[in-house]
Scaffold this motif. Structure first.
Motif, PDB file in Angstrom:
ATOM      1  N   ASP A  13       0.842  -1.192   0.000  1.00  0.00           N
ATOM      2  CA  ASP A  13       0.000   0.000   0.000  1.00  0.00           C
ATOM      3  C   ASP A  13       0.880   1.247   0.000  1.00  0.00           C
ATOM      4  O   ASP A  13       1.814   1.357   0.817  1.00  0.00           O
ATOM      5  N   ALA A  14       0.598   2.192  -0.873  1.00  0.00           N
ATOM      6  CA  ALA A  14       1.463   3.362  -1.044  1.00  0.00           C
ATOM      7  C   ALA A  14       1.518   4.222   0.211  1.00  0.00           C
ATOM      8  O   ALA A  14       2.602   4.653   0.633  1.00  0.00           O
ATOM      9  N   ARG A  15       0.389   4.502   0.838  1.00  0.00           N
ATOM     10  CA  ARG A  15       0.386   5.355   2.032  1.00  0.00           C
ATOM     11  C   ARG A  15       1.129   4.674   3.180  1.00  0.00           C
ATOM     12  O   ARG A  15       1.941   5.321   3.875  1.00  0.00           O
ATOM     13  N   ALA A  16       0.877   3.396   3.377  1.00  0.00           N
ATOM     14  CA  ALA A  16       1.552   2.678   4.453  1.00  0.00           C
ATOM     15  C   ALA A  16       3.059   2.633   4.216  1.00  0.00           C
ATOM     16  O   ALA A  16       3.855   2.804   5.148  1.00  0.00           O
ATOM     17  N   TRP A  17       3.460   2.419   2.970  1.00  0.00           N
ATOM     18  CA  TRP A  17       4.888   2.379   2.666  1.00  0.00           C
ATOM     19  C   TRP A  17       5.523   3.746   2.916  1.00  0.00           C
ATOM     20  O   TRP A  17       6.609   3.847   3.492  1.00  0.00           O
ATOM     21  N   LEU A  18       4.842   4.806   2.475  1.00  0.00           N
ATOM     22  CA  LEU A  18       5.378   6.153   2.661  1.00  0.00           C
ATOM     23  C   LEU A  18       5.566   6.458   4.144  1.00  0.00           C
ATOM     24  O   LEU A  18       6.590   7.025   4.551  1.00  0.00           O
ATOM     25  N   GLU A  19       4.599   6.079   4.958  1.00  0.00           N
ATOM     26  CA  GLU A  19       4.687   6.355   6.394  1.00  0.00           C
ATOM     27  C   GLU A  19       5.823   5.581   7.062  1.00  0.00           C
ATOM     28  O   GLU A  19       6.341   6.003   8.096  1.00  0.00           O
TER      29      GLU A  19
END
Length: 263
Positions: free
Chosen positions: A108-114
């Motif tokens: 997941d992009a948001r989870a990875w970014l965080e």
């Protein structure tokens, strides 16, 4: 479902709409207008040929990572693509060249970014669509703050978005990133900016100077001409737009029927 056109092995479609175009023999050939504009951004992100640390949120058929690997050899690229089936399909039918320096993660992009380290990327490129819409978790000011945290000082954020008049979604995205970054710009076809049709727009943000002069010249002379809006003209475009937090964030608007079809 993703599908690779076996007669033209480089065309990837999702639910009948073109998603990625890859020329395995010429990674610098870019077919889609918005990908060309993102590539122009990468070309102006640093001196020609200089390797960069790139984080791609959304992968598709890895068109842009292939381009960056060819034009900036030695770059370290991380790609985050939610669709694990798509990742497997691309690896099987459109494999990256050996030594490309690209690592692909199904996540997941948001989870990875965080979870990404602070000050770890020179450029963050966001091209994330769930079907034909940008997911709500990638449209908030909290998301913009995470992107800023991951970028190094002077780093560059570039996002492929889509909207049409009256541009409520796009103006909100500009407000979000304007609240976090010191510099903003927008690249789009004149007909889209005038509200004549629904289309793609590339949002740029940085805490340093944006290369708007070079980008404007490159985009104006492209086979698919576009304008770069910044400064007062962009301020007028986004006037009155409010910052959107996670609690109120929504996905980008549904495109009109046929907006991104093969025609």
């Amino acid at each position: 479902m993703p599908d690779v056109d076996r007669e033209r092995a480089w065309l990837l479609t999702v639910d009948g709409a073109p998603q990625s175009y890859v020329d395995l023999d010429d990674p610098e050939h870019l077919e889609f207008e918005y990908v060309r504009r993102l590539a122009h951004v990468l070309d102006h992100a640093a001196e020609p040929g200089l390797p960069l640390d790139l984080l791609h949120l959304g992968g598709g058929a890895l068109t842009l990572p292939r381009y960056a690997a060819a034009t900036r050899p030695g770059s370290r690229q991380t790609v985050v693509e939610f669709d694990a089936g798509l990742v497997e399909l691309v690896a099987e039918y459109l494999p990256l060249p050996e030594g490309a320096g690209v690592t692909v993660h199904a996540a997941d992009a948001r989870a990875w970014l965080e979870g990404a380290p602070t000050d770890s990327a020179d450029v963050v490129v966001a091209d994330v669509f769930g079907g034909s819409r940008v997911p709500a978790q990638l449209t908030s000011v909290e998301y913009a703050r995470e992107a800023a945290r991951v970028l190094r000082p002077g780093g560059l954020y570039a996002a492929n978005l889509a909207d049409g008049a009256p541009f409520g979604f796009l103006r909100g995205q500009l407000a979000n990133f304007g609240a976090v970054f010191g510099e903003l710009a927008l690249i789009a076809e004149p007909a889209v900016l005038r509200g004549r049709r629904f289309g793609n727009a590339v949002l740029l943000a940085s805490d340093g100077g944006l290369p708007v002069g070079g980008l404007a010249r490159r985009c104006a002379s492209d086979a698919f001409p576009a304008r770069v809006e910044e400064g007062e003209s962009l301020a007028r475009f986004m006037r009155g737009a409010a910052v959107v937090g996670d609690a109120d964030a929504v996905a980008s608007p549904q495109p009109p029927e046929g907006a991104f079809s093969l025609g």
